[in-house]
Design a protein around this motif. Structure first.
Motif, PDB file in Angstrom:
ATOM      1  N   PRO A  65       0.799  -1.228   0.000  1.00  0.00           N
ATOM      2  CA  PRO A  65       0.000   0.000   0.000  1.00  0.00           C
ATOM      3  C   PRO A  65       0.834   1.281   0.000  1.00  0.00           C
ATOM      4  N   ARG A  66       2.101   1.221  -0.415  1.00  0.00           N
ATOM      5  CA  ARG A  66       2.954   2.421  -0.364  1.00  0.00           C
ATOM      6  C   ARG A  66       2.374   3.536  -1.243  1.00  0.00           C
ATOM      7  N   LYS A  67       2.644   4.770  -0.828  1.00  0.00           N
ATOM      8  CA  LYS A  67       2.131   5.932  -1.551  1.00  0.00           C
ATOM      9  C   LYS A  67       2.919   6.127  -2.835  1.00  0.00           C
ATOM     10  N   THR A  68       2.195   6.313  -3.927  1.00  0.00           N
ATOM     11  CA  THR A  68       2.818   6.584  -5.219  1.00  0.00           C
ATOM     12  C   THR A  68       1.802   7.349  -6.058  1.00  0.00           C
ATOM     13  N   VAL A  69       2.103   7.546  -7.314  1.00  0.00           N
ATOM     14  CA  VAL A  69       1.178   8.236  -8.218  1.00  0.00           C
ATOM     15  C   VAL A  69       0.463   7.234  -9.110  1.00  0.00           C
ATOM     16  N   ARG A  70       1.190   6.188  -9.506  1.00  0.00           N
ATOM     17  CA  ARG A  70       0.637   5.185 -10.424  1.00  0.00           C
ATOM     18  C   ARG A  70       0.342   3.898  -9.652  1.00  0.00           C
ATOM     19  N   TYR A  71      -0.906   3.490  -9.695  1.00  0.00           N
ATOM     20  CA  TYR A  71      -1.340   2.319  -8.926  1.00  0.00           C
ATOM     21  C   TYR A  71      -1.879   1.218  -9.826  1.00  0.00           C
ATOM     22  N   LEU A  72      -1.610  -0.025  -9.422  1.00  0.00           N
ATOM     23  CA  LEU A  72      -2.361  -1.152  -9.950  1.00  0.00           C
ATOM     24  C   LEU A  72      -3.672  -1.214  -9.171  1.00  0.00           C
ATOM     25  N   LEU A  73      -4.734  -1.604  -9.828  1.00  0.00           N
ATOM     26  CA  LEU A  73      -6.055  -1.653  -9.200  1.00  0.00           C
ATOM     27  C   LEU A  73      -6.551  -3.095  -9.167  1.00  0.00           C
ATOM     28  N   PHE A  74      -7.040  -3.501  -7.997  1.00  0.00           N
ATOM     29  CA  PHE A  74      -7.508  -4.872  -7.797  1.00  0.00           C
ATOM     30  C   PHE A  74      -8.953  -4.844  -7.318  1.00  0.00           C
ATOM     31  N   ASP A  75      -9.708  -5.864  -7.739  1.00  0.00           N
ATOM     32  CA  ASP A  75     -11.114  -5.932  -7.342  1.00  0.00           C
ATOM     33  C   ASP A  75     -11.263  -6.644  -5.996  1.00  0.00           C
ATOM     34  N   GLU A  76     -12.511  -6.949  -5.619  1.00  0.00           N
ATOM     35  CA  GLU A  76     -12.779  -7.538  -4.307  1.00  0.00           C
ATOM     36  C   GLU A  76     -12.142  -8.919  -4.156  1.00  0.00           C
ATOM     37  N   GLU A  77     -11.856  -9.589  -5.270  1.00  0.00           N
ATOM     38  CA  GLU A  77     -11.233 -10.913  -5.222  1.00  0.00           C
ATOM     39  C   GLU A  77      -9.709 -10.842  -5.328  1.00  0.00           C
ATOM     40  N   ASN A  78      -9.172  -9.641  -5.157  1.00  0.00           N
ATOM     41  CA  ASN A  78      -7.724  -9.416  -5.284  1.00  0.00           C
ATOM     42  C   ASN A  78      -7.211  -9.762  -6.673  1.00  0.00           C
ATOM     43  N   ARG A  79      -8.037  -9.519  -7.658  1.00  0.00           N
ATOM     44  CA  ARG A  79      -7.665  -9.790  -9.050  1.00  0.00           C
ATOM     45  C   ARG A  79      -7.376  -8.468  -9.764  1.00  0.00           C
ATOM     46  N   LEU A  80      -6.260  -8.428 -10.499  1.00  0.00           N
ATOM     47  CA  LEU A  80      -5.888  -7.209 -11.221  1.00  0.00           C
ATOM     48  C   LEU A  80      -6.960  -6.844 -12.238  1.00  0.00           C
ATOM     49  N   CYS A  81      -7.398  -5.590 -12.193  1.00  0.00           N
ATOM     50  CA  CYS A  81      -8.422  -5.169 -13.157  1.00  0.00           C
ATOM     51  C   CYS A  81      -8.043  -3.905 -13.923  1.00  0.00           C
ATOM     52  N   GLY A  82      -6.990  -3.179 -13.473  1.00  0.00           N
ATOM     53  CA  GLY A  82      -6.614  -1.978 -14.204  1.00  0.00           C
ATOM     54  C   GLY A  82      -5.478  -1.223 -13.545  1.00  0.00           C
ATOM     55  N   TRP A  83      -5.261   0.000 -14.055  1.00  0.00           N
ATOM     56  CA  TRP A  83      -4.148   0.857 -13.616  1.00  0.00           C
ATOM     57  C   TRP A  83      -4.608   2.298 -13.715  1.00  0.00           C
ATOM     58  N   VAL A  84      -4.107   3.122 -12.788  1.00  0.00           N
ATOM     59  CA  VAL A  84      -4.461   4.540 -12.851  1.00  0.00           C
ATOM     60  C   VAL A  84      -3.261   5.404 -12.476  1.00  0.00           C
ATOM     61  N   ASN A  85      -3.142   6.535 -13.153  1.00  0.00           N
ATOM     62  CA  ASN A  85      -2.211   7.596 -12.769  1.00  0.00           C
ATOM     63  C   ASN A  85      -3.041   8.640 -12.038  1.00  0.00           C
ATOM     64  N   LYS A  86      -2.816   8.784 -10.743  1.00  0.00           N
ATOM     65  CA  LYS A  86      -3.679   9.657  -9.928  1.00  0.00           C
ATOM     66  C   LYS A  86      -3.511  11.138 -10.279  1.00  0.00           C
ATOM     67  N   ASP A  87      -2.362  11.499 -10.855  1.00  0.00           N
ATOM     68  CA  ASP A  87      -2.158  12.904 -11.236  1.00  0.00           C
ATOM     69  C   ASP A  87      -2.937  13.272 -12.492  1.00  0.00           C
ATOM     70  N   THR A  88      -2.931  12.375 -13.468  1.00  0.00           N
ATOM     71  CA  THR A  88      -3.553  12.684 -14.767  1.00  0.00           C
ATOM     72  C   THR A  88      -4.903  11.992 -14.954  1.00  0.00           C
ATOM     73  N   LEU A  89      -5.195  11.013 -14.071  1.00  0.00           N
ATOM     74  CA  LEU A  89      -6.386  10.160 -14.177  1.00  0.00           C
ATOM     75  C   LEU A  89      -6.401   9.329 -15.465  1.00  0.00           C
ATOM     76  N   GLN A  90      -5.217   9.185 -16.095  1.00  0.00           N
ATOM     77  CA  GLN A  90      -5.092   8.242 -17.209  1.00  0.00           C
ATOM     78  C   GLN A  90      -5.288   6.836 -16.663  1.00  0.00           C
ATOM     79  N   THR A  91      -5.988   5.977 -17.414  1.00  0.00           N
ATOM     80  CA  THR A  91      -6.228   4.602 -16.981  1.00  0.00           C
ATOM     81  C   THR A  91      -5.808   3.611 -18.065  1.00  0.00           C
ATOM     82  N   LYS A  92      -5.585   2.390 -17.661  1.00  0.00           N
ATOM     83  CA  LYS A  92      -5.330   1.254 -18.553  1.00  0.00           C
ATOM     84  C   LYS A  92      -6.072   0.055 -17.972  1.00  0.00           C
ATOM     85  N   PRO A  93      -6.518  -0.903 -18.806  1.00  0.00           N
ATOM     86  CA  PRO A  93      -6.464  -0.918 -20.272  1.00  0.00           C
ATOM     87  C   PRO A  93      -7.487   0.033 -20.874  1.00  0.00           C
ATOM     88  N   GLU A  94      -7.498   0.125 -22.196  1.00  0.00           N
ATOM     89  CA  GLU A  94      -8.422   1.020 -22.889  1.00  0.00           C
ATOM     90  C   GLU A  94      -9.863   0.681 -22.514  1.00  0.00           C
TER      91      GLU A  94
END
Length: 243
Positions: free
Chosen positions: A134-163
């Protein structure tokens, strides 16, 4: 237990040290980084390691020949013709792995119990399990309730992946990747259309809706990326405190 160490990088952030040697052989507390990582893997029970090489590859190969006291099997995945990045490097080495394997950068030190992480993956249904904290950064991997990777976000720009991915902070956990992961051979089926040089993180984010990519959460993660000269001193302190 098998592992792969990334040792092919150019080490540009560590110049001028890496003008004459590969980043993996830059000394920390009297030993090359690579030796620290091999030692940690061996202590955790890993007995077969693949190391990819590109920048000053001959120096790494000569070092391994001169230091065959590790007592484990070590293979070289040769990327001298083309540096393939993390994803391409894993795909090139895939023929070595018919069972789950741990992937570790040559330039990171951490307080992670690698054996525990490996066994956690074996007991999961994941195609890949990523070390996160849980370290503080700008770019995070995002996981759902099952701890499964579902996306990525840049908190400064709100850019997300995947499309097309929709960022929803109420239902997604924001976690930072720690540079260590365990991969099952089942992941390789999703790499068929990926060729040449590519990033494993780009691949994960493009594949997370199909492959099962899970989190190994370490709340108290201590991790040092020895990518810059100013972190070398911190790394030496870390080694002294943990030996």
């Amino acid at each position: 237990m098998k592992a792969m160490i990334f040792a092919a990088g150019l080490g540009t952030r560590l110049k001028p040290l890496t003008d004459h040697m590969p980043k993996a052989l830059v000394p920390v507390a009297g030993k090359p980084m690579l030796e620290h990582v091999i030692g940690k893997l061996k202590t955790a029970g890993f007995n077969e390691i693949v190391i990819n090489v590109h920048h000053f590859a001959d120096q790494i190969i000569d070092f391994l020949k001169a230091n065959n006291h590790f007592g484990i099997k070590i293979w070289i995945s040769d990327e001298r013709e083309e540096l393939l990045d993390t994803g391409g490097g894993i795909k090139k080495a895939s023929s070595y792995f018919n069972e789950p394997f741990l992937v570790h950068n040559a330039d990171i030190l951490s307080n992670v119990d690698l054996k525990n992480m490996y066994e956690y993956h074996l007991n999961s249904r994941n195609d890949s399990t990523l070390l996160v904290s849980p370290r503080k950064t700008v770019r995070y991997l995002l996981f759902d309730e099952e701890n499964r990777l579902c996306g990525w976000v840049n908190k400064d720009t709100l850019q997300t992946k995947p499309e097309g991915f929709v960022y929803c902070p109420e239902s997604q956990k924001e976690l930072a990747f720690g540079g260590i992961h365990v991969i099952s051979p089942s992941l390789f089926q999703y790499m068929k259309d990926w060729t040449g040089k590519f990033s494993i993180m780009d691949f994960y984010l493009q594949t997370c809706q199909k492959a099962r990519l899970g989190a190994y959460l370490k709340e108290d993660l201590r991790l040092i990326d020895i990518g810059k000269p100013d972190t070398l001193a911190k790394a030496e302190d870390f080694i002294r405190q943990n030996h």
